[in-house]
Motif scaffolding. Sequence first.
Motif, PDB file in Angstrom:
ATOM      1  N   GLN A 160       0.831  -1.208   0.000  1.00  0.00           N
ATOM      2  CA  GLN A 160       0.000   0.000   0.000  1.00  0.00           C
ATOM      3  C   GLN A 160       0.870   1.264   0.000  1.00  0.00           C
ATOM      4  O   GLN A 160       0.707   2.147  -0.835  1.00  0.00           O
ATOM      5  CB  GLN A 160      -0.942  -0.030   1.217  1.00  0.00           C
ATOM      6  CG  GLN A 160      -1.764   1.226   1.443  1.00  0.00           C
ATOM      7  CD  GLN A 160      -2.704   1.570   0.288  1.00  0.00           C
ATOM      8  OE1 GLN A 160      -3.023   0.718  -0.537  1.00  0.00           O
ATOM      9  NE2 GLN A 160      -3.128   2.822   0.238  1.00  0.00           N
ATOM     10  N   ARG A 161       1.845   1.330   0.895  1.00  0.00           N
ATOM     11  CA  ARG A 161       2.701   2.523   0.957  1.00  0.00           C
ATOM     12  C   ARG A 161       3.552   2.654  -0.299  1.00  0.00           C
ATOM     13  O   ARG A 161       3.749   3.751  -0.827  1.00  0.00           O
ATOM     14  CB  ARG A 161       3.594   2.470   2.196  1.00  0.00           C
ATOM     15  CG  ARG A 161       2.850   2.604   3.500  1.00  0.00           C
ATOM     16  CD  ARG A 161       2.284   4.003   3.719  1.00  0.00           C
ATOM     17  NE  ARG A 161       1.525   4.030   4.977  1.00  0.00           N
ATOM     18  CZ  ARG A 161       0.210   3.859   5.065  1.00  0.00           C
ATOM     19  NH1 ARG A 161      -0.519   3.698   3.970  1.00  0.00           N
ATOM     20  NH2 ARG A 161      -0.397   3.875   6.227  1.00  0.00           N
ATOM     21  N   MET A 162       4.081   1.525  -0.765  1.00  0.00           N
ATOM     22  CA  MET A 162       4.937   1.537  -1.956  1.00  0.00           C
ATOM     23  C   MET A 162       4.221   2.203  -3.130  1.00  0.00           C
ATOM     24  O   MET A 162       4.801   3.016  -3.848  1.00  0.00           O
ATOM     25  CB  MET A 162       5.302   0.083  -2.279  1.00  0.00           C
ATOM     26  CG  MET A 162       6.231  -0.133  -3.432  1.00  0.00           C
ATOM     27  SD  MET A 162       6.627  -1.939  -3.526  1.00  0.00           S
ATOM     28  CE  MET A 162       7.396  -1.970  -5.162  1.00  0.00           C
ATOM     29  N   PHE A 220     -10.164  -1.271  -0.606  1.00  0.00           N
ATOM     30  CA  PHE A 220     -10.221  -2.738  -0.472  1.00  0.00           C
ATOM     31  C   PHE A 220      -9.649  -3.187   0.867  1.00  0.00           C
ATOM     32  O   PHE A 220      -8.594  -2.722   1.296  1.00  0.00           O
ATOM     33  CB  PHE A 220      -9.432  -3.387  -1.616  1.00  0.00           C
ATOM     34  CG  PHE A 220      -9.378  -4.894  -1.542  1.00  0.00           C
ATOM     35  CD1 PHE A 220     -10.520  -5.645  -1.775  1.00  0.00           C
ATOM     36  CD2 PHE A 220      -8.195  -5.551  -1.223  1.00  0.00           C
ATOM     37  CE1 PHE A 220     -10.489  -7.039  -1.696  1.00  0.00           C
ATOM     38  CE2 PHE A 220      -8.144  -6.946  -1.143  1.00  0.00           C
ATOM     39  CZ  PHE A 220      -9.297  -7.685  -1.387  1.00  0.00           C
ATOM     40  N   LYS A 221     -10.366  -4.119   1.467  1.00  0.00           N
ATOM     41  CA  LYS A 221      -9.958  -4.627   2.775  1.00  0.00           C
ATOM     42  C   LYS A 221     -10.050  -6.151   2.774  1.00  0.00           C
ATOM     43  O   LYS A 221     -11.019  -6.708   2.266  1.00  0.00           O
ATOM     44  CB  LYS A 221     -10.922  -4.060   3.826  1.00  0.00           C
ATOM     45  CG  LYS A 221     -10.460  -4.161   5.248  1.00  0.00           C
ATOM     46  CD  LYS A 221     -11.238  -3.181   6.125  1.00  0.00           C
ATOM     47  CE  LYS A 221     -12.549  -3.765   6.593  1.00  0.00           C
ATOM     48  NZ  LYS A 221     -12.392  -4.548   7.856  1.00  0.00           N
ATOM     49  N   HIS A 222      -9.031  -6.804   3.282  1.00  0.00           N
ATOM     50  CA  HIS A 222      -9.051  -8.263   3.470  1.00  0.00           C
ATOM     51  C   HIS A 222      -8.756  -8.514   4.939  1.00  0.00           C
ATOM     52  O   HIS A 222      -7.622  -8.296   5.390  1.00  0.00           O
ATOM     53  CB  HIS A 222      -7.968  -8.906   2.578  1.00  0.00           C
ATOM     54  CG  HIS A 222      -7.774 -10.367   2.832  1.00  0.00           C
ATOM     55  ND1 HIS A 222      -6.542 -10.996   2.791  1.00  0.00           N
ATOM     56  CD2 HIS A 222      -8.681 -11.336   3.149  1.00  0.00           C
ATOM     57  CE1 HIS A 222      -6.685 -12.273   3.057  1.00  0.00           C
ATOM     58  NE2 HIS A 222      -7.960 -12.509   3.284  1.00  0.00           N
ATOM     59  N   ILE A 282      -5.715  -3.420   4.830  1.00  0.00           N
ATOM     60  CA  ILE A 282      -6.280  -2.455   3.876  1.00  0.00           C
ATOM     61  C   ILE A 282      -5.269  -2.227   2.745  1.00  0.00           C
ATOM     62  O   ILE A 282      -4.123  -1.866   3.001  1.00  0.00           O
ATOM     63  CB  ILE A 282      -6.594  -1.126   4.591  1.00  0.00           C
ATOM     64  CG1 ILE A 282      -7.628  -1.369   5.694  1.00  0.00           C
ATOM     65  CG2 ILE A 282      -7.098  -0.082   3.598  1.00  0.00           C
ATOM     66  CD1 ILE A 282      -7.775  -0.220   6.658  1.00  0.00           C
ATOM     67  N   VAL A 283      -5.713  -2.489   1.536  1.00  0.00           N
ATOM     68  CA  VAL A 283      -4.840  -2.308   0.369  1.00  0.00           C
ATOM     69  C   VAL A 283      -5.668  -1.622  -0.712  1.00  0.00           C
ATOM     70  O   VAL A 283      -6.389  -2.261  -1.475  1.00  0.00           O
ATOM     71  CB  VAL A 283      -4.299  -3.656  -0.166  1.00  0.00           C
ATOM     72  CG1 VAL A 283      -3.078  -3.408  -1.054  1.00  0.00           C
ATOM     73  CG2 VAL A 283      -3.940  -4.617   0.949  1.00  0.00           C
ATOM     74  N   SER A 291      -4.514   0.068  -6.542  1.00  0.00           N
ATOM     75  CA  SER A 291      -4.895  -1.091  -7.363  1.00  0.00           C
ATOM     76  C   SER A 291      -3.710  -2.031  -7.641  1.00  0.00           C
ATOM     77  O   SER A 291      -3.855  -3.255  -7.559  1.00  0.00           O
ATOM     78  CB  SER A 291      -5.533  -0.626  -8.672  1.00  0.00           C
ATOM     79  OG  SER A 291      -4.616   0.063  -9.483  1.00  0.00           O
ATOM     80  N   TYR A 292      -2.555  -1.477  -7.950  1.00  0.00           N
ATOM     81  CA  TYR A 292      -1.401  -2.348  -8.199  1.00  0.00           C
ATOM     82  C   TYR A 292      -1.017  -3.103  -6.919  1.00  0.00           C
ATOM     83  O   TYR A 292      -0.644  -4.280  -6.964  1.00  0.00           O
ATOM     84  CB  TYR A 292      -0.204  -1.532  -8.703  1.00  0.00           C
ATOM     85  CG  TYR A 292      -0.171  -1.325 -10.206  1.00  0.00           C
ATOM     86  CD1 TYR A 292      -1.224  -0.707 -10.876  1.00  0.00           C
ATOM     87  CD2 TYR A 292       0.921  -1.735 -10.966  1.00  0.00           C
ATOM     88  CE1 TYR A 292      -1.194  -0.509 -12.241  1.00  0.00           C
ATOM     89  CE2 TYR A 292       0.961  -1.547 -12.344  1.00  0.00           C
ATOM     90  CZ  TYR A 292      -0.107  -0.932 -12.974  1.00  0.00           C
ATOM     91  OH  TYR A 292      -0.067  -0.739 -14.338  1.00  0.00           O
ATOM     92  N   ALA A 293      -1.098  -2.410  -5.800  1.00  0.00           N
ATOM     93  CA  ALA A 293      -0.787  -3.035  -4.514  1.00  0.00           C
ATOM     94  C   ALA A 293      -1.745  -4.190  -4.236  1.00  0.00           C
ATOM     95  O   ALA A 293      -1.325  -5.290  -3.835  1.00  0.00           O
ATOM     96  CB  ALA A 293      -0.870  -1.994  -3.397  1.00  0.00           C
ATOM     97  N   ALA A 294      -3.028  -3.963  -4.472  1.00  0.00           N
ATOM     98  CA  ALA A 294      -4.023  -5.008  -4.203  1.00  0.00           C
ATOM     99  C   ALA A 294      -3.791  -6.219  -5.103  1.00  0.00           C
ATOM    100  O   ALA A 294      -3.903  -7.371  -4.648  1.00  0.00           O
ATOM    101  CB  ALA A 294      -5.435  -4.442  -4.398  1.00  0.00           C
ATOM    102  N   CYS A 295      -3.466  -5.973  -6.372  1.00  0.00           N
ATOM    103  CA  CYS A 295      -3.216  -7.100  -7.289  1.00  0.00           C
ATOM    104  C   CYS A 295      -2.010  -7.920  -6.835  1.00  0.00           C
ATOM    105  O   CYS A 295      -2.055  -9.159  -6.828  1.00  0.00           O
ATOM    106  CB  CYS A 295      -2.991  -6.577  -8.708  1.00  0.00           C
ATOM    107  SG  CYS A 295      -4.485  -5.881  -9.456  1.00  0.00           S
TER     108      CYS A 295
END
Lengths: 226, 226
Positions: free
Chosen positions: A101-103, B60-62, B66-67, B70-74
């Motif tokens: 997330q931070r990245m 988005f939360k899992h 929390i992410v 969009s790139y982070a979540a993927c």
Amino acid sequence: MAQDMLLYWGSGSAPCWRVMIALEEKQLQGYNHKLLSFDKMEHKSPEVLNLNPRGQLPTFKHGDNIVNESYAACLYLETQFKSQGNQLIPDSPAEMALMYQRMFEGLTLNEKINAVIYYEYFVPEAERLDSVLKRNKDALASELKLWEGYLQKLGTESCMAGQHFSLADVTIFPNVANLFRYGLSAERYPRLAEYHTLLKERPSIIASWPPHWQENPKGQDTLNDV
Amino acid sequence: MAQDMLLYWGSGSAPCWRVMIALEEKQLQGYNHKLLSFDKMEHKSPEVLNLNPRGQLPTFKHGDNIVNESYAACLYLETQFKSQGNQLIPDSPAEMALMYQRMFEGLTLNEKINAVIYYEYFVPEAERLDSVLKRNKDALASELKLWEGYLQKLGTESCMAGQHFSLADVTIFPNVANLFRYGLSAERYPRLAEYHTLLKERPSIIASWPPHWQENPKGQDTLNDV
């Protein structure tokens, strides 16, 4: 092992610096490299364009694999040399989530910094407006307050995504170093200043510090009113 | 397994769509989600801001993680559910290098698309210049020629980083779909058009297709002269 690597880079470029920090952290010293001059337009030279049609630095090759985008190169190096040097992606799902997330929020930070410090470079003279530069500075100030809050929440002596140095630091530290080089107030942004002071003593960062910054430690004061 | 996930999203947003494609590919159907309206400013509502101080979608939360980026979540989803559903990061170093490279070049593609299709949204009326919009369109055309060349080199029926569908496709396909929705010429960009046609039949993409695009298949013709 690093002898099959080649990096074209420019001094002070945050994207180049990211890759160089990652190479140090993964114990890949000894890679081939060539320092090029943006002023002399060497990033548009045939030897770069041959590997990177965008004519940008960094341009990075490992064997036959070309990975020029700085975030791509950092992820590639961490994955290919996972058990070598320092682990840069944490195993714990919670730490990993925060790190990614931070990245990627770091890309927004990067963009908002560039919209101020490179405003004159990006915008032709006839199109420049004081009101736009002022708006860009306000947007940067709001962005920096977010990061102050993130670091505040993590406590003192923390890295960007927790206690462990990670790809979030590899990618974001060069932006933070740029902020203070361009005159950001350590009094108004104490947590970012503390982070900067903490990490600039890290061996990988000392080893990759931009050479022209060593000769010329102070940049312009573009950010002293942000 | 997906019941501990929550996605706030907006229809047609490329960043939201990326996460939704990744969730489909990783067999994480059944996640909780809420479709919000950008027009009604619901992305700035307290329930979003509580998880995402930027007030952006996706949010988005899992579990407690929390992410939002969009790139982070993927990347997070692929790593946490590596052996579930389709593998989205190839094992081979050469394929992985190309995948990361294209995935992050995709951010430049995204930026250059947005600088044209959202020009009026980003730039206040008093500051708009036809010359700037024209320059943005030229920059987008140059960018698209790069991607035509990339796809040309890979051969017909290829995904963005080779034969296998990967995170490069998850992240870039929504941008390509936007290009054609906004009127890009399939004749001038035949490889991008072929890629679009090939991937739009993929189950993960059908399942996550923006609902307001189904009601209203054709967008504005902003890109028909690019």
